[in-house]
Design a protein around this motif. Sequence first.
Motif, short mmCIF file in Angstrom:
data_model
loop_
_atom_site.label_atom_id
_atom_site.label_comp_id
_atom_site.label_asym_id
_atom_site.label_seq_id
_atom_site.Cartn_x
_atom_site.Cartn_y
_atom_site.Cartn_z
N ARG A 377 0.82 -1.20 0.00
CA ARG A 377 0.00 0.00 0.00
C ARG A 377 0.86 1.26 0.00
NH1 ARG A 377 -5.02 0.50 4.07
NH2 ARG A 377 -5.49 -1.37 2.87
N LEU A 378 1.89 1.28 0.80
CA LEU A 378 2.77 2.45 0.85
C LEU A 378 3.46 2.66 -0.50
CD1 LEU A 378 3.77 4.67 2.74
CD2 LEU A 378 5.64 3.16 3.41
N SER A 379 3.90 1.57 -1.13
CA SER A 379 4.55 1.67 -2.43
C SER A 379 3.57 2.19 -3.48
CB SER A 379 5.09 0.31 -2.87
OG SER A 379 6.03 -0.17 -1.94
N CYS A 380 2.34 1.69 -3.44
CA CYS A 380 1.32 2.14 -4.42
C CYS A 380 1.05 3.63 -4.27
CB CYS A 380 0.04 1.34 -4.24
SG CYS A 380 0.13 -0.38 -4.80
N LEU A 381 0.94 4.08 -3.03
CA LEU A 381 0.67 5.51 -2.81
C LEU A 381 1.84 6.37 -3.27
CD1 LEU A 381 -1.07 5.44 0.70
CD2 LEU A 381 -2.12 5.60 -1.56
N VAL A 382 3.06 5.93 -2.98
CA VAL A 382 4.25 6.68 -3.39
C VAL A 382 4.30 6.79 -4.91
CG1 VAL A 382 6.75 6.55 -3.55
CG2 VAL A 382 5.64 6.26 -1.34
N LEU A 383 4.07 5.67 -5.60
CA LEU A 383 4.13 5.66 -7.05
C LEU A 383 2.96 6.42 -7.67
CD1 LEU A 383 5.30 1.99 -7.44
CD2 LEU A 383 6.61 4.01 -8.05
N LEU A 384 1.78 6.33 -7.05
CA LEU A 384 0.63 7.08 -7.55
C LEU A 384 0.92 8.58 -7.52
CD1 LEU A 384 -2.33 7.33 -8.42
CD2 LEU A 384 -2.96 7.29 -6.00
N VAL A 385 1.47 9.05 -6.44
CA VAL A 385 1.81 10.47 -6.32
C VAL A 385 2.87 10.86 -7.35
CG1 VAL A 385 2.93 12.17 -4.83
CG2 VAL A 385 1.14 10.69 -3.91
N SER A 386 3.85 9.99 -7.55
CA SER A 386 4.92 10.31 -8.50
C SER A 386 4.40 10.44 -9.92
CB SER A 386 6.00 9.22 -8.44
OG SER A 386 6.55 9.12 -7.15
N TYR A 387 3.60 9.49 -10.35
CA TYR A 387 3.08 9.54 -11.71
C TYR A 387 1.99 10.60 -11.87
CZ TYR A 387 5.73 5.34 -12.79
OH TYR A 387 6.75 4.45 -13.00
N TYR A 388 1.24 10.85 -10.84
CA TYR A 388 0.22 11.89 -10.91
C TYR A 388 0.88 13.27 -11.05
CZ TYR A 388 -4.05 14.50 -9.92
OH TYR A 388 -5.13 15.34 -10.01
N THR A 389 1.98 13.48 -10.35
CA THR A 389 2.72 14.74 -10.48
C THR A 389 3.20 14.94 -11.91
OG1 THR A 389 3.48 14.60 -8.18
CG2 THR A 389 4.75 16.01 -9.67
N THR A 390 3.74 13.88 -12.49
CA THR A 390 4.21 13.96 -13.88
C THR A 390 3.05 14.28 -14.82
OG1 THR A 390 5.92 12.33 -13.37
CG2 THR A 390 5.41 12.70 -15.69
N PHE A 391 1.92 13.64 -14.59
CA PHE A 391 0.73 13.86 -15.41
C PHE A 391 0.29 15.33 -15.36
CE2 PHE A 391 -3.99 14.03 -15.03
CZ PHE A 391 -4.30 13.86 -16.36
N VAL A 392 0.25 15.89 -14.17
CA VAL A 392 -0.17 17.29 -14.01
C VAL A 392 0.85 18.23 -14.64
CG1 VAL A 392 -0.68 19.12 -12.34
CG2 VAL A 392 -1.49 16.80 -11.92
N ALA A 393 2.13 17.98 -14.40
CA ALA A 393 3.18 18.88 -14.91
C ALA A 393 3.22 18.89 -16.43
CB ALA A 393 4.53 18.46 -14.33
N VAL A 394 3.09 17.71 -17.06
CA VAL A 394 3.10 17.66 -18.53
C VAL A 394 1.87 18.37 -19.09
CG1 VAL A 394 3.03 16.11 -20.52
CG2 VAL A 394 4.50 15.57 -18.59
N SER A 395 0.76 18.33 -18.38
CA SER A 395 -0.45 19.02 -18.84
C SER A 395 -0.27 20.52 -18.90
CB SER A 395 -1.63 18.68 -17.91
OG SER A 395 -1.87 17.30 -17.86
#
Length: 972
Positions: A377-395
């Motif tokens: 669960r901790l790994s999923c949350l860490v990775l979710l935040v990482s990829y979500y940040t990339t998604f927002v920044a590229v937008s």
Amino acid sequence: MASFFQKRDPWGHSLSLWVVVFMIFITPVLFGVLREIRQENNVENWLPPNDPQSKVLSWHRHSFGIEDRVLLSWEGSSLTDLRASRLKTLLLGTPDEDGIYRGGSPYIQNVVTPQDAIQKMVENKIEPAEAQERMKGVLLGTGALKIQLTAAGRKRQDQTIQELITKAKSELGIVLTVKPAFKEWVEIVDESNPQAEVVETPANDDEEQVDFKALVAAIPSHDFQVTWPRMQPDSKLTDQIKQLALSLKRPTILPDSQSEKSEQNSKSATTHPALVEDCFFAVGTPIAVAIELSDTGDADHAAAVAAVKSAAFKAGIPEAGLHMGGRPVAGAALNRMVKESSWNTAYPAWQFHKRSVTLFSGLIGIALAFLMLRSVRLSCLVLLVSYYTTFVAVSVVPLTGGTMNMVLVVMPTLLTVLTLSGSIHVANYWKHAAHVDMKNAVAQAVEMARAPCMMASLTTAIGLASLMTSPLAPVRDFGLYASIGCLISLLMVLYGLPSLLQLWPAKPPKESEVDTRHWQKFGRVLSRHQVMVSMGCLVIFAASCYGFKWFRTETKVIKYFPDSSRVIQDYLFLEENLSGITPVDTVICFDETAQKNMNFVERVELVRKIQQKIAEHPEISGSVSLADFSPVTEPPPEDASTAKKLMYNRRALITKKRVFKSLTPDSEDSETETNTPHSATAKSFVHIADDSIDLEQESANGPREVTVKKGDEMWRITAQVAIMTDLNYGHLTRDLNQVTQSVLRDHAGTTHLVTGTIPLFLRTQQAVLESLIKSFGLAFAVIAVVMMILLRSPTAGLITMLPNLMPIGVVFGLISWMKMPVDIGTMITASVALGIAVDGTLHLLTWFKIGIEEGKTKSEAVAAALGHCGPAMWQTSAAVGISLAMLYPAELLLVSRFGILMCALIAAALLADIIFLPALLAGPLGSLIVTSLRKEQEAAAAKAPLLQEGKATKPHLPQAIKRTQSEKTLET
């Protein structure tokens, strides 16, 4: 005061809920924005419009109307190949009664074949053979080296070929490729190909048609052809191969017994006849077609290239033998490979590591995060935040009207790295806090992480924003959007991840997960040997930096493709068999004085003389100018009769009148069709300046001012240069300037400019180096000031920068040692690496200062700091570095080099932060920090109110740096 994560809204909900709701709400909106993202990889738009070289190129294109062109050729082509004229008809269409072309491609504006150029020259009283020679290295090639065997050689042709290949490999280290002898093209109707079209090419009965069959028949007979990598007809290696072939001999077969007696009386019984009669290059095969794109084609290179390929197939040119070059071709291929690095359907799903290199890199990062954090669960949350940040920044890129380019394509990976780094630090802080108090673990973790994470993100953002000082547009865009993404990353690390953790908390960690005794032990070892460790690191640093002596840059887009790619193979074919791909133009300017001193024919001959000198340069495959379309005219001698002089002047006036009629847009006699290799009207080669302008150009003696006045007559000479070689464009530009000036110095009122893609490449290389120095220097200065303020000591701030500089110095120094050029994608990693290195440095410094404030010695504080930060730094570096290394197999070398270089920089930054920095903290740097903290505490104690007992209060440690009870227990 309650922290953000301890507050409630009026309805009793945690504020974390609203953070997550906001993240979910903007997701579909940003998906819609991302659909509008566009790519732009035009190297010629990198420099700002006010750059001197960019200004010259813009003026040049405005004057001569130069557009993007595609150079197309195919194997086995020659001047008798009807497919060239068919291709032209398919692309341009056929003219109607009004002379307007109908049925052509909207992406194409003009098509020029070598037959067009030769026909035009013959109409101007130039012999066909001479016209063919003038097109050599422009639209006509010499092909492979042709080998003519002797009678003895033909009897054992296979053995001769094998012997030539073997000797070339053993003596010259060259691998020869043997091709069959050239044969004139004969049309074979392929009824199995339903898409093939029979195209009738309209003929002009008014023109005297050139006998192209006679030109092709003039190619001497030969038995086979050979070629080799980077083949150049006039090179020293070519002469060596010719000599090697001509030296092939074999003993004669022993004569029979009857003739043997007579042979004994001969001079020698065992002569060695030669196997090769002659080796030569012959002009006439292959040929090339120059295709000029329209505005529509220039806006969509991929569609234009696809249209050209489709027309070539319909004209009967096989796809396997088709070769295309030019900026539109490279640009379309680059855009395609950028997309394929994300998703390439050419590979099956079970070869996922090839189908999507970037996604495979991400999956490796996910797997490593699971392994490091030991919590699904901790790994999923860490990775979710990482990829979500990339998604927002590229937008943000399409949202602000920006476009993706070959530099910005690495930004998503970079932001994933930065966010993952901060998230793992927060996750580790949460683990320590949750081991003691699960209820307040999120708030405690954020309090501990806020100061170092904010400082790390802000310093990284500063390092990235420093790239905005670059004169190169892609680098500025990267600096802008990556720094914005860095701030988005900070918000996600301090608010996004904690909110998700508060709503979906992971299980409390086990005792073993927060056991850091081995890190503390490692810190104590470093402290004991701090002098030896520090000196060793400094020696490695200095030795690596010596490699900067060989530092060089590279900006050729074609160098971003692997040798196995189709675009590279096409470029090699064109440059080895036909002509250079890259044009460089020399513009000769005649002012009013020069026009009075020389008549028009004399100006033509002066341009011809300069062109001939330019063509003699070994790196120039061929050149073309308006002088090529007129016969050589010698001025009459001084003692010539008046009638001859009048005839000469009359011919000059007629020639001038004919040329300038074509320059007048409203002239009824102006040419409406282009018949020369580069937009064959005089407009492509001669222009009358319609305005005055001051231009500047670099020369061997510094910047050179060139003033073009309204009414000046400008002549253009275009030379073709290879782009696949390691040619120093600076030397080439210097040579062209010297050659031109050597001719013009005797003619008053003349000047010149060298422009085109090559000088632009040269200027871009200089801009890359300037960007690297300026942006990195600015980032270093700003971060060093931040460190000085943070540590309350200028000396300590400078010493602290050593571990942050070490990764860049070591990695880039070794790159220079290995003579590897730094491209635009490699260049940006320096500022990025500085920000990443500062991340670990700030976390370690924060906890070292905490240890000192708690009364620990330097050695104990180093051990405690490593115990607290070591796991997070190791986990981050391993997960990020290994996942970035997975980009190495990417076909686009820009992505591949970025991945492997970032992996090396992250590894070097980790070693600097866990070895070099602790050693410095245990030595002089630690002493400076201790002194600074003591002065700070004494100042605070002097100002503090006295207690009833008359003792000063002890300075209170902020909540952000309090240690949990579990850490104290583990240390004990």
